[in-house]
Motif scaffolding. Structure first.
Motif, mmCIF file in Angstrom:
data_model
loop_
_atom_site.group_PDB
_atom_site.id
_atom_site.type_symbol
_atom_site.label_atom_id
_atom_site.label_comp_id
_atom_site.label_asym_id
_atom_site.label_seq_id
_atom_site.Cartn_x
_atom_site.Cartn_y
_atom_site.Cartn_z
ATOM 1 N N ARG A 64 40.054 36.720 42.952
ATOM 2 C CA ARG A 64 41.499 36.923 42.958
ATOM 3 C C ARG A 64 42.182 35.576 43.114
ATOM 4 O O ARG A 64 41.682 34.675 43.788
ATOM 5 N N GLU A 65 43.338 35.454 42.493
ATOM 6 C CA GLU A 65 44.156 34.255 42.668
ATOM 7 C C GLU A 65 44.614 34.179 44.127
ATOM 8 O O GLU A 65 44.838 35.207 44.764
ATOM 9 N N SER A 66 44.770 32.965 44.653
ATOM 10 C CA SER A 66 45.110 32.817 46.070
ATOM 11 C C SER A 66 46.559 32.414 46.329
ATOM 12 O O SER A 66 47.059 32.590 47.434
ATOM 13 N N SER A 67 47.244 31.912 45.338
ATOM 14 C CA SER A 67 48.632 31.486 45.507
ATOM 15 C C SER A 67 49.549 32.693 45.710
ATOM 16 O O SER A 67 49.328 33.762 45.137
ATOM 17 N N VAL A 68 50.583 32.512 46.492
ATOM 18 C CA VAL A 68 51.539 33.583 46.760
ATOM 19 C C VAL A 68 52.105 34.154 45.456
ATOM 20 O O VAL A 68 52.267 35.359 45.318
ATOM 21 N N LYS A 69 52.378 33.277 44.496
ATOM 22 C CA LYS A 69 53.008 33.716 43.257
ATOM 23 C C LYS A 69 52.023 34.278 42.230
ATOM 24 O O LYS A 69 52.447 34.842 41.223
ATOM 25 N N THR A 70 50.724 34.115 42.464
ATOM 26 C CA THR A 70 49.739 34.601 41.490
ATOM 27 C C THR A 70 48.739 35.592 42.089
ATOM 28 O O THR A 70 47.794 35.984 41.408
ATOM 29 N N ARG A 71 48.947 36.006 43.329
ATOM 30 C CA ARG A 71 48.009 36.925 43.988
ATOM 31 C C ARG A 71 47.924 38.301 43.328
ATOM 32 O O ARG A 71 47.038 39.085 43.624
ATOM 33 N N HIS A 72 48.841 38.594 42.438
ATOM 34 C CA HIS A 72 48.799 39.870 41.732
ATOM 35 C C HIS A 72 47.748 39.860 40.614
ATOM 36 O O HIS A 72 47.509 40.872 39.979
ATOM 37 N N LYS A 73 47.100 38.698 40.421
ATOM 38 C CA LYS A 73 46.117 38.558 39.344
ATOM 39 C C LYS A 73 44.722 38.265 39.894
ATOM 40 O O LYS A 73 44.568 37.586 40.903
ATOM 41 N N GLY A 74 43.730 38.772 39.179
ATOM 42 C CA GLY A 74 42.338 38.440 39.460
ATOM 43 C C GLY A 74 41.694 37.984 38.167
ATOM 44 O O GLY A 74 42.219 38.242 37.072
ATOM 45 N N ASN A 75 40.561 37.302 38.285
ATOM 46 C CA ASN A 75 39.892 36.756 37.107
ATOM 47 C C ASN A 75 38.425 37.127 37.068
ATOM 48 O O ASN A 75 37.764 37.193 38.102
ATOM 49 N N VAL A 76 37.936 37.326 35.856
ATOM 50 C CA VAL A 76 36.527 37.589 35.608
ATOM 51 C C VAL A 76 35.910 36.289 35.116
ATOM 52 O O VAL A 76 36.453 35.633 34.223
ATOM 53 N N PHE A 77 34.774 35.924 35.702
ATOM 54 C CA PHE A 77 34.058 34.702 35.311
ATOM 55 C C PHE A 77 32.567 34.999 35.137
ATOM 56 O O PHE A 77 32.020 35.892 35.788
#
Length: 167
Positions: free
Chosen positions: A74-87
């Motif tokens: 998951r993204e950790s920034s306050v403004k990007t926490r609504h997003k997660g990433n697959v790697f």
């Protein structure tokens, strides 16, 4: 088939599969075999340790062999926490054509949905990886952009498609 979250005890198995992935499909990953072959088992174990919004899934066949891996962060920034990433999605040749990738991704999506406030899951896929794109689309991911020349390996460029699943 058993799908479960990997942990530091799985470091050796994970590293073997990851290094194999980097050798068999080097064009599909941002990292390289030459870089990761030097990672200590301790480093790998630290990277595998699950956290609240980060985990690595492993798919084990009936013989107990690790045949597939995928990471969610998951993204950790306050403004990007609504997003997660697959790697790092990879299914070993002996696991391909058996639905391993779909099982891994379904489990990833299920677990990611339990992250409070998560709204979307993003991933990138090399544009010429037709089977991976079909898998992701079958799970509801859609392409929202293309990065031209996203990766360069052996003097050859590879485009990546940016995909998203809104949950």
């Amino acid at each position: 088939m058993e799908i479960r979250i990997l942990n530091k005890l799985d470091a050796q198995l994970y590293q073997e599969v990851r290094l194999s992935a980097l050798q068999i499909n080097p064009e599909a990953f941002g990292s390289t075999y030459e870089r990761e072959v030097n990672f200590s088992l301790e480093t790998v174990a630290e990277r595998l340790e699950p956290a609240k919004d980060k985990f690595v899934l492993g798919a084990f066949n009936d013989n107990g062999l690790l045949v597939g891996i995928v990471t969610f962060m998951r993204e950790s920034s306050v403004k990007t926490r609504h997003k997660g990433n697959v790697f790092g999605m990879y299914v070993a040749p002996e696991g391909r054509g058996r639905g391993v990738g779909k099982l891994l991704m379904r489990e990833l999506i299920k677990r990611a949905k339990s992250c409070d406030g998560l709204e979307q899951i993003n991933l990138t896929v090399v544009s010429n990886n037709i089977s991976a794109k079909k898998l992701y689309m079958s799970l509801g991911f859609v392409v929202y952009g293309v990065e031209r020349n996203a990766l360069k390996f052996n003097r050859q460029y590879f485009d990546e498609e940016l995909m998203v699943l809104h949950i």
